[in-house]
Design an enzyme around this catalytic site. Structure first.
Site, PDB file in Angstrom:
ATOM      1  N   CYS A  50       1.021  -1.093   0.084  1.00 12.81           N
ATOM      2  CA  CYS A  50       0.068   0.052   0.195  1.00 12.81           C
ATOM      3  C   CYS A  50       0.778   1.129   0.051  1.00 12.81           C
ATOM      4  O   CYS A  50       1.924   1.305   0.957  1.00 12.81           O
ATOM      5  CB  CYS A  50      -0.972   0.198   1.283  1.00 12.81           C
ATOM      6  SG  CYS A  50      -1.988   1.481   1.198  1.00 12.81           S
ATOM      7  N   CYS A  52      -0.416   4.341   0.414  1.00 14.24           N
ATOM      8  CA  CYS A  52      -1.031   5.601   1.005  1.00 14.24           C
ATOM      9  C   CYS A  52      -0.171   6.349   2.010  1.00 14.24           C
ATOM     10  O   CYS A  52       0.965   5.491   2.368  1.00 14.24           O
ATOM     11  CB  CYS A  52      -2.379   5.088   1.528  1.00 14.24           C
ATOM     12  SG  CYS A  52      -2.434   4.473   3.389  1.00 14.24           S
ATOM     13  N   CYS A  55      -0.773   4.302   6.293  1.00 13.19           N
ATOM     14  CA  CYS A  55      -0.254   3.160   6.458  1.00 13.19           C
ATOM     15  C   CYS A  55       1.210   3.376   7.351  1.00 13.19           C
ATOM     16  O   CYS A  55       1.941   3.905   6.668  1.00 13.19           O
ATOM     17  CB  CYS A  55      -0.413   2.231   5.400  1.00 13.19           C
ATOM     18  SG  CYS A  55      -1.928   1.343   5.095  1.00 13.19           S
TER      19      CYS A  55
END
Length: 192
Positions: A50, A52, A55
């Site tokens: 991920c 993003c 996180c």
């Protein structure tokens, strides 16, 4: 390769196949003294890289590795007093160790297609054999963390080499789950 963006320490050397019947285990934070330990019962799902900005990522990594498990499969075993919620208003209520910063689990508690699931970082399992990441989500978001846009073709190329298909949102299966949930709530879809 010099200058290559670190995807994640668990992936940079190649994706290791996990066990389809992984039975769960214990997640451990990075503290040497009184580490937080969280038991995960049963297998995990939708493991992915991920990009993003929310996180937890190991130092120097552009991506996290994150999967989900049902909330009822998560139990804090030791040193839960060290946990704090990073952002109580976020959809994923990430519980992190106050000392080392590792996110241990993140339940989705509000009305959403993922309600009842907890997001975890499987590389924190003390056991091996957890299912490998199969896709990368929110790839373009690593630009927000400082990756130059000029590096993105190389990043996507490396993810493809690793067999971790890159998406700039979630993979099609999870996007379909979200769209189905929204359509059912709106009454535009009666059955799935």
């Amino acid at each position: 390769m010099p200058g290559q963006v670190s995807i994640h320490p668990a992936l940079d050397g190649g994706v290791k196949a996990g066990q389809a019947n992984f039975g769960g285990g214990t997640l451990v934070c990075a503290c040497a003294d009184r580490p937080v330990k969280v038991a995960i019962k049963g297998n995990i799902a939708h493991n992915h890289a991920c990009g993003c900005t929310k996180c937890w990522k190991p130092k120097g990594a552009a991506f996290s590795v994150v999967a989900v498990t049902p909330h009822e499969n998560v139990t804090v075993l030791e040193n839960g007093d060290k946990l704090k919620i990073i952002d109580p208003d976020a959809m994923i209520r990430r519980h992190a160790c106050k000392e080392c910063g590792v996110h241990m689990y993140g339940p989705v508690e509000r009305d959403h297609a993922f309600k009842g699931l907890d997001f975890i970082h499987p590389e924190r399992f003390q056991e091996s054999g957890w299912p490998e990441p199969t896709f990368a989500a929110f790839v373009s978001s690593i630009i927000e963390s400082g990756t130059p846009p000029s590096a993105m073709a190389g990043v996507r190329g490396r993810l493809n080499e690793l067999g971790v298909t890159p998406y700039d949102c979630l993979n099609p299966t999870l996007m379909d789950v979200i769209a189905t949930w929204v359509a059912k709530k709106a009454g535009t879809l009666k059955e799935a």
